[in-house]
Design a protein around this motif. Structure first.
Motif, short mmCIF file in Angstrom:
data_model
loop_
_atom_site.label_atom_id
_atom_site.label_comp_id
_atom_site.label_asym_id
_atom_site.label_seq_id
_atom_site.Cartn_x
_atom_site.Cartn_y
_atom_site.Cartn_z
N ARG A 231 0.82 -1.21 0.00
CA ARG A 231 0.00 0.00 0.00
C ARG A 231 0.86 1.26 0.00
N HIS A 232 2.14 1.07 0.24
CA HIS A 232 3.09 2.19 0.20
C HIS A 232 4.14 1.87 -0.87
N GLU A 415 2.42 10.54 -6.44
CA GLU A 415 1.79 10.98 -5.19
C GLU A 415 1.81 12.50 -5.05
#
Length: 419
Positions: A231-232, A415
């Motif tokens: 997830r990262h 991001e």
């Protein structure tokens, strides 16, 4: 630009530990392989097997730290745990370093070496995790770079004292082995004394709430983090990249002297060349720290990885002392930069309260030792009966590291992109 101000007391104490522990890693790269070669020759071990056994010992350290490091790192995230576990691992390393000089059996030497380096490697998990407590995110790149830089130049002091004893042993009425024993003791004492300021002043600012069964809770938290790592993606892909390229870097550090010794190069010249590496690395690392305020970490780390590809290719041509000196200077130019920027970059992209846990995983990929690299060199050398083919395998690690690092950076850019 990073904020410009004098180092704080905590930052200075943190940097000083790099000055202390670097004395040990310099011995690992120089005197330890030569000492081991001397006692291995007495036991009738060939040069190829000598290099392979040295690589296997380095790999064993990684396996041990890989199993214990993440759990211990997770435990240190609890309030009040980081300092005592850090000190325990440091004492294991310094004691082992001191005892190594008294070993006269090649097998016992390797066993004590594994124990000492495990202590050293474990201490670095907790030391690196302290970075978020001792400085601000804006200053991390430069403080991390200064740690490595002063570590390089500071480690030269006990190394020069030890080298003077080794080279001057006949005039002092000492045997070479006795002189090396004294050098190991000097390095151990230096490492211990440099730890005292951090020992006395460190305060753990970021932590998770303490729990009764810290050991069992550490396993649960670590398992949860590993499951959610994808997830990262920036962290996940960076760790994969770091695993590859830093493995190559540490393999070169760990095995360069052993490689040169196995090629038959003069041991005194090898030691002086490594001293040159430390001297060159000092200003070069500070320069990378300053450049981090002007250029992206992506560009700077990428440059270092590419440089190491060429260094590895050049290492395959080694056949003289002069070429080893050129190699030593080239390594010094990029070694500190790639280490310091990787450490500070990772510290900035992880949760500060889970620094011990994440740096436990980080250490598997890096400073614990160079598992994949040393195994590649050792196995390839024995299968091909060629030391040069063994070294050539490291190019693959740097190439993979470069590609994976670009992927990690692409997720970071996504991001930051406005919706």
């Amino acid at each position: 630009m990073p904020e410009k101000m004098k180092l704080t007391k905590m930052e200075r104490a943190w940097i000083l530990y790099d000055v202390g522990n670097s004395a040990f890693i310099l011995l690992v790269s120089t005197l330890f392989p030569i000492y081991f070669d001397a006692i291995a020759q007495q036991a009738g071990i060939s040069s190829v097997d000598y290099l392979a056994y040295w690589g296997y010992a380095a790999s064993a350290v990684t396996i041990i730290v890989a199993v214990t490091g993440p759990v211990l790192g997770t435990m240190t995230d609890f309030k009040g745990w980081k300092k005592p576990i850090f000190l325990g691992s440091m004492l294991l390393g310094t004691t082992g370093c001191m005892l190594l000089g008294f070993m006269r059996s090649w097998l016992v030497f390797l066993i004590v070496f594994v124990i000492a380096k495990c202590g050293f490697s474990a201490s670095l998990i907790f030391y690196d995790a302290m970075l978020g407590d001792v400085t601000t995110p804006q200053r991390m790149d430069e403080v991390s770079a200064k740690g490595f830089a002063w570590g390089y130049i500071g480690s030269c002091i006990p190394f020069v004292l030890g080298l003077a004893l080794v080279l001057g042993a006949p005039k002092l009425g000492l045997s070479q082995l006795t002189a090396m024993t004294a050098a190991f003791v000097i390095a151990a004492v230096w490492w211990f004394l440099a730890t005292v300021p951090l020992w006395r002043s460190y305060q753990q600012l970021h932590y998770v709430p303490a729990q009764r069964d810290a050991f069992r809770s550490s396993f649960a938290r670590l398992s949860h983090t590993m499951k959610n790592m994808r997830r990262h993606p920036q962290v996940f892909w960076f760790l994969l990249a770091f695993f590859c390229y830093i493995d190559g870097v540490y393999t070169i550090i760990d095995m360069a002297t052993a490689y040169g010794t196995a090629l038959g190069l003069d041991s005194t010249g090898l030691l002086l060349a490594f001293l040159m590496t430390q001297i060159v690395a000092f200003p070069a690392t500070l320069v990378f720290g300053r450049l981090s305020g002007r250029y992206s970490v992506k560009r700077l780390i990428s440059i270092c990885i590419i440089a190491y590809m060429f260094i590895t290719i050049f290492g395959m041509t080694l056949d003289s002392q002069l070429k080893f000196w050129i190699l030593a200077v080239c390594v010094g130019l990029f070694q500190g930069g790639v280490q310091a920027l990787s450490r500070s970059h990772f510290a900035k992209i992880i949760p500060k309260e889970q620094a011990g846990e994440y740096f436990g995983i980080f250490d598997i990929c890096g400073k614990g030792a160079s598992f994949l690299g040393t195994m590649l060199v050792s196995i390839t050398s024995q299968l091909t009966h060629s030391l040069r083919y063994g070294i050539s395998s490291l190019v693959i690690l740097f190439l993979l590291g470069f590609v994976l690092f670009q992927k990690s950076c692409s997720f970071a850019e996504e991001e930051q992109r406005p919706l």
